[in-house]
Design a protein around this motif. Structure first.
Motif, PDB file in Angstrom:
ATOM      1  N   THR A 271     -87.363  67.330  29.499  1.00  0.00           N
ATOM      2  CA  THR A 271     -86.997  68.151  28.354  1.00  0.00           C
ATOM      3  C   THR A 271     -85.488  68.311  28.332  1.00  0.00           C
ATOM      4  N   PHE A 272     -84.941  68.588  27.155  1.00  0.00           N
ATOM      5  CA  PHE A 272     -83.501  68.738  26.999  1.00  0.00           C
ATOM      6  C   PHE A 272     -83.245  69.876  26.028  1.00  0.00           C
ATOM      7  N   ASP A 273     -82.472  70.869  26.467  1.00  0.00           N
ATOM      8  CA  ASP A 273     -82.218  72.045  25.629  1.00  0.00           C
ATOM      9  C   ASP A 273     -80.853  72.005  24.940  1.00  0.00           C
ATOM     10  N   GLY A 274     -80.243  70.831  24.908  1.00  0.00           N
ATOM     11  CA  GLY A 274     -78.925  70.698  24.307  1.00  0.00           C
ATOM     12  C   GLY A 274     -77.811  70.738  25.333  1.00  0.00           C
ATOM     13  N   LYS A 275     -78.151  71.117  26.567  1.00  0.00           N
ATOM     14  CA  LYS A 275     -77.174  71.152  27.651  1.00  0.00           C
ATOM     15  C   LYS A 275     -77.761  70.604  28.945  1.00  0.00           C
ATOM     16  N   THR A 276     -78.961  71.059  29.287  1.00  0.00           N
ATOM     17  CA  THR A 276     -79.579  70.716  30.563  1.00  0.00           C
ATOM     18  C   THR A 276     -80.823  69.857  30.360  1.00  0.00           C
ATOM     19  N   LEU A 277     -80.893  68.772  31.122  1.00  0.00           N
ATOM     20  CA  LEU A 277     -82.075  67.928  31.157  1.00  0.00           C
ATOM     21  C   LEU A 277     -82.943  68.420  32.302  1.00  0.00           C
TER      22      LEU A 277
ATOM     23  N   ASP B 119     -77.620  56.950  14.170  1.00  0.00           N
ATOM     24  CA  ASP B 119     -78.511  57.903  13.511  1.00  0.00           C
ATOM     25  C   ASP B 119     -79.832  58.099  14.261  1.00  0.00           C
ATOM     26  N   ALA B 120     -80.044  57.369  15.364  1.00  0.00           N
ATOM     27  CA  ALA B 120     -81.255  57.545  16.173  1.00  0.00           C
ATOM     28  C   ALA B 120     -81.147  58.742  17.113  1.00  0.00           C
ATOM     29  N   LEU B 121     -79.954  59.349  17.192  1.00  0.00           N
ATOM     30  CA  LEU B 121     -79.731  60.454  18.110  1.00  0.00           C
ATOM     31  C   LEU B 121     -78.931  61.542  17.402  1.00  0.00           C
ATOM     32  N   ALA B 122     -79.408  62.763  17.485  1.00  0.00           N
ATOM     33  CA  ALA B 122     -78.710  63.898  16.874  1.00  0.00           C
ATOM     34  C   ALA B 122     -78.055  64.746  17.955  1.00  0.00           C
ATOM     35  N   GLU B 123     -77.021  65.479  17.585  1.00  0.00           N
ATOM     36  CA  GLU B 123     -76.374  66.378  18.536  1.00  0.00           C
ATOM     37  C   GLU B 123     -77.396  67.379  19.061  1.00  0.00           C
ATOM     38  N   GLY B 124     -77.411  67.569  20.382  1.00  0.00           N
ATOM     39  CA  GLY B 124     -78.357  68.477  21.018  1.00  0.00           C
ATOM     40  C   GLY B 124     -79.691  67.823  21.342  1.00  0.00           C
ATOM     41  N   ALA B 125     -79.770  66.494  21.171  1.00  0.00           N
ATOM     42  CA  ALA B 125     -81.038  65.778  21.388  1.00  0.00           C
ATOM     43  C   ALA B 125     -80.862  64.693  22.450  1.00  0.00           C
ATOM     44  N   MET B 126     -81.992  64.107  22.846  1.00  0.00           N
ATOM     45  CA  MET B 126     -82.006  63.015  23.812  1.00  0.00           C
ATOM     46  C   MET B 126     -82.940  61.930  23.313  1.00  0.00           C
ATOM     47  N   GLY B 127     -82.786  60.743  23.872  1.00  0.00           N
ATOM     48  CA  GLY B 127     -83.677  59.632  23.573  1.00  0.00           C
ATOM     49  C   GLY B 127     -83.756  58.720  24.777  1.00  0.00           C
ATOM     50  N   LEU B 128     -84.921  58.144  25.000  1.00  0.00           N
ATOM     51  CA  LEU B 128     -85.125  57.227  26.117  1.00  0.00           C
ATOM     52  C   LEU B 128     -85.398  55.847  25.533  1.00  0.00           C
TER      53      LEU B 128
ATOM     54  N   TRP C  17     -76.994  63.786  23.865  1.00  0.00           N
ATOM     55  CA  TRP C  17     -75.827  64.253  23.127  1.00  0.00           C
ATOM     56  C   TRP C  17     -75.769  65.755  23.310  1.00  0.00           C
ATOM     57  N   PRO C  18     -75.077  66.212  24.371  1.00  0.00           N
ATOM     58  CA  PRO C  18     -74.975  67.649  24.619  1.00  0.00           C
ATOM     59  C   PRO C  18     -74.329  68.372  23.430  1.00  0.00           C
ATOM     60  N   ALA C  19     -74.838  69.545  23.117  1.00  0.00           N
ATOM     61  CA  ALA C  19     -74.295  70.339  22.018  1.00  0.00           C
ATOM     62  C   ALA C  19     -72.806  70.569  22.245  1.00  0.00           C
ATOM     63  N   GLY C  20     -71.996  70.227  21.259  1.00  0.00           N
ATOM     64  CA  GLY C  20     -70.558  70.402  21.357  1.00  0.00           C
ATOM     65  C   GLY C  20     -69.860  69.365  22.215  1.00  0.00           C
ATOM     66  N   GLY C  21     -70.589  68.357  22.677  1.00  0.00           N
ATOM     67  CA  GLY C  21     -70.007  67.357  23.565  1.00  0.00           C
ATOM     68  C   GLY C  21     -70.107  65.949  23.012  1.00  0.00           C
ATOM     69  N   GLU C  22     -70.006  64.986  23.901  1.00  0.00           N
ATOM     70  CA  GLU C  22     -70.053  63.580  23.539  1.00  0.00           C
ATOM     71  C   GLU C  22     -71.343  62.949  24.027  1.00  0.00           C
ATOM     72  N   ILE C  23     -71.755  61.870  23.364  1.00  0.00           N
ATOM     73  CA  ILE C  23     -72.952  61.133  23.767  1.00  0.00           C
ATOM     74  C   ILE C  23     -72.724  60.533  25.150  1.00  0.00           C
ATOM     75  N   LYS C  24     -73.726  60.681  26.008  1.00  0.00           N
ATOM     76  CA  LYS C  24     -73.679  60.151  27.375  1.00  0.00           C
ATOM     77  C   LYS C  24     -74.882  59.236  27.584  1.00  0.00           C
ATOM     78  N   ALA C  25     -74.727  58.282  28.482  1.00  0.00           N
ATOM     79  CA  ALA C  25     -75.815  57.378  28.840  1.00  0.00           C
ATOM     80  C   ALA C  25     -76.052  57.465  30.346  1.00  0.00           C
ATOM     81  N   TYR C  26     -77.320  57.609  30.712  1.00  0.00           N
ATOM     82  CA  TYR C  26     -77.703  57.695  32.122  1.00  0.00           C
ATOM     83  C   TYR C  26     -78.923  56.805  32.369  1.00  0.00           C
ATOM     84  N   ARG C  27     -79.124  56.457  33.622  1.00  0.00           N
ATOM     85  CA  ARG C  27     -80.350  55.742  34.012  1.00  0.00           C
ATOM     86  C   ARG C  27     -81.524  56.657  33.692  1.00  0.00           C
TER      87      ARG C  27
END
Length: 112
Positions: A55-61, A10-19, A31-41
């Motif tokens: 910034t993250f627009d739901g698709k592009t960081l 619940d700390a992350l919503a679809e279309g959002a990011m967190g560091l 969590w890209p809109a319509g996709g799966e949660i991903k983890a990156y450095r």
């Protein structure tokens, strides 16, 4: 593999990011809109800058330091014709927890 709990789902919503910090490492969850949660450095592969102001627009960081953009579904750079890509971490969700394998975790330094 050594998975570390990063946060609850619940700390992350679809279309959002967190560091998030894991010891000395920063982990970017998207969590890209319509996709799966991903983890990156949590650092830009272009100049190794922290992604704290990205910034993250739901698709592009978008890294605001030099305006490099990354497709968060793949991690690949989407604004320049280069091979730079976000460094992926393996992720798994168990129950309500998002867990990431960031490798060995060294504790963050605490002020003396």
């Amino acid at each position: 593999m050594a998975f570390t709990v990063i946060c609850n789902k619940d700390a992350l919503a679809e279309g959002a990011m967190g560091l998030f910090q894991v010891g000395k490492k920063s982990v970017l969850l998207v969590w890209p809109a319509g996709g799966e949660i991903k983890a990156y450095r949590g650092r830009c592969p272009h100049a190794d800058m922290p992604l704290t102001e990205a910034t993250f627009d739901g698709k592009t960081l978008m890294c605001t330091h030099h305006m490099w953009g990354f497709d968060c579904a793949t991690g690949k750079c989407s604004t320049h014709l280069v091979r730079n890509a976000l460094h992926p971490y393996e992720i798994k969700i168990e129950g309500d927890e998002i867990q990431v394998d960031v490798g060995p975790v060294k504790p963050a330094r605490t002020p003396a």
